[in-house]
Design a protein around this motif. Structure first.
Motif, PDB file in Angstrom:
ATOM      1  N   UNK A 223       0.729  -1.271   0.074  1.00  0.00           N
ATOM      2  CA  UNK A 223       0.071   0.104   0.062  1.00  0.00           C
ATOM      3  C   UNK A 223       0.934   1.229   0.099  1.00  0.00           C
ATOM      4  N   UNK A 224       1.942   1.206   0.556  1.00  0.00           N
ATOM      5  CA  UNK A 224       2.984   2.320   0.642  1.00  0.00           C
ATOM      6  C   UNK A 224       4.267   1.712   1.171  1.00  0.00           C
ATOM      7  N   UNK A 225       5.526   2.558   0.601  1.00  0.00           N
ATOM      8  CA  UNK A 225       6.644   2.355   0.827  1.00  0.00           C
ATOM      9  C   UNK A 225       7.518   3.586   1.293  1.00  0.00           C
ATOM     10  N   UNK A 226       8.313   3.310   2.106  1.00  0.00           N
ATOM     11  CA  UNK A 226       9.000   4.573   2.499  1.00  0.00           C
ATOM     12  C   UNK A 226      10.559   4.011   2.933  1.00  0.00           C
ATOM     13  N   UNK A 227      11.468   4.765   2.091  1.00  0.00           N
ATOM     14  CA  UNK A 227      12.868   4.143   2.015  1.00  0.00           C
ATOM     15  C   UNK A 227      13.558   5.349   3.060  1.00  0.00           C
ATOM     16  N   UNK A 228      14.384   5.184   4.182  1.00  0.00           N
ATOM     17  CA  UNK A 228      14.906   6.254   4.912  1.00  0.00           C
ATOM     18  C   UNK A 228      16.541   6.105   5.028  1.00  0.00           C
ATOM     19  N   UNK A 229      17.216   6.892   4.646  1.00  0.00           N
ATOM     20  CA  UNK A 229      18.595   6.761   4.851  1.00  0.00           C
ATOM     21  C   UNK A 229      19.031   7.487   5.917  1.00  0.00           C
TER      22      UNK A 229
END
Length: 107
Positions: free
Chosen positions: A38-44
């Protein structure tokens, strides 16, 4: 709705920049095709010396939907790609409890 939070520590042979490039340019297009996502978030991580180099957030309708997505050929390829680039991956399945200002103590 559930969210999987995956903490990622890159393999020693990957620089922080190479890790970010892999996550955002190679891994991301695969992940976005997962069925039921439904949703994806990448965090660096801003500091390459942090304990983890980044974390991903993946939203699914249920834990069953997430497990079903990862049982597909694509899901297995996504997991294999991740394990080929990280030396540590910790997954937490969570239910969010968001709050937005004004917070109760400010009202």
């Amino acid at each position: 709705m559930i969210k999987a939070v995956e903490l990622l520590k890159r393999k020693d042979e990957l620089s922080a920049d190479a890790f970010a490039d892999w996550l955002l340019k190679e891994h991301l297009p695969m992940v976005l095709k997962l069925p039921g996502l439904r949703r994806y978030q990448a965090n660096i991580a801003a500091d390459p010396e942090d304990d983890f180099d980044g974390f991903s957030e993946l939203w699914f309708d249920s834990e069953e939907a997430m497990l079903s997505a990862y049982s597909t050929d694509l899901g297995k390829a996504v997991a294999a790609d991740s394990l080929a680039h990280v030396k540590l991956r910790k997954r937490f399945v969570v239910r969010e409890h968001p709050f937005e200002p004004p917070f109760p103590s400010e009202a």
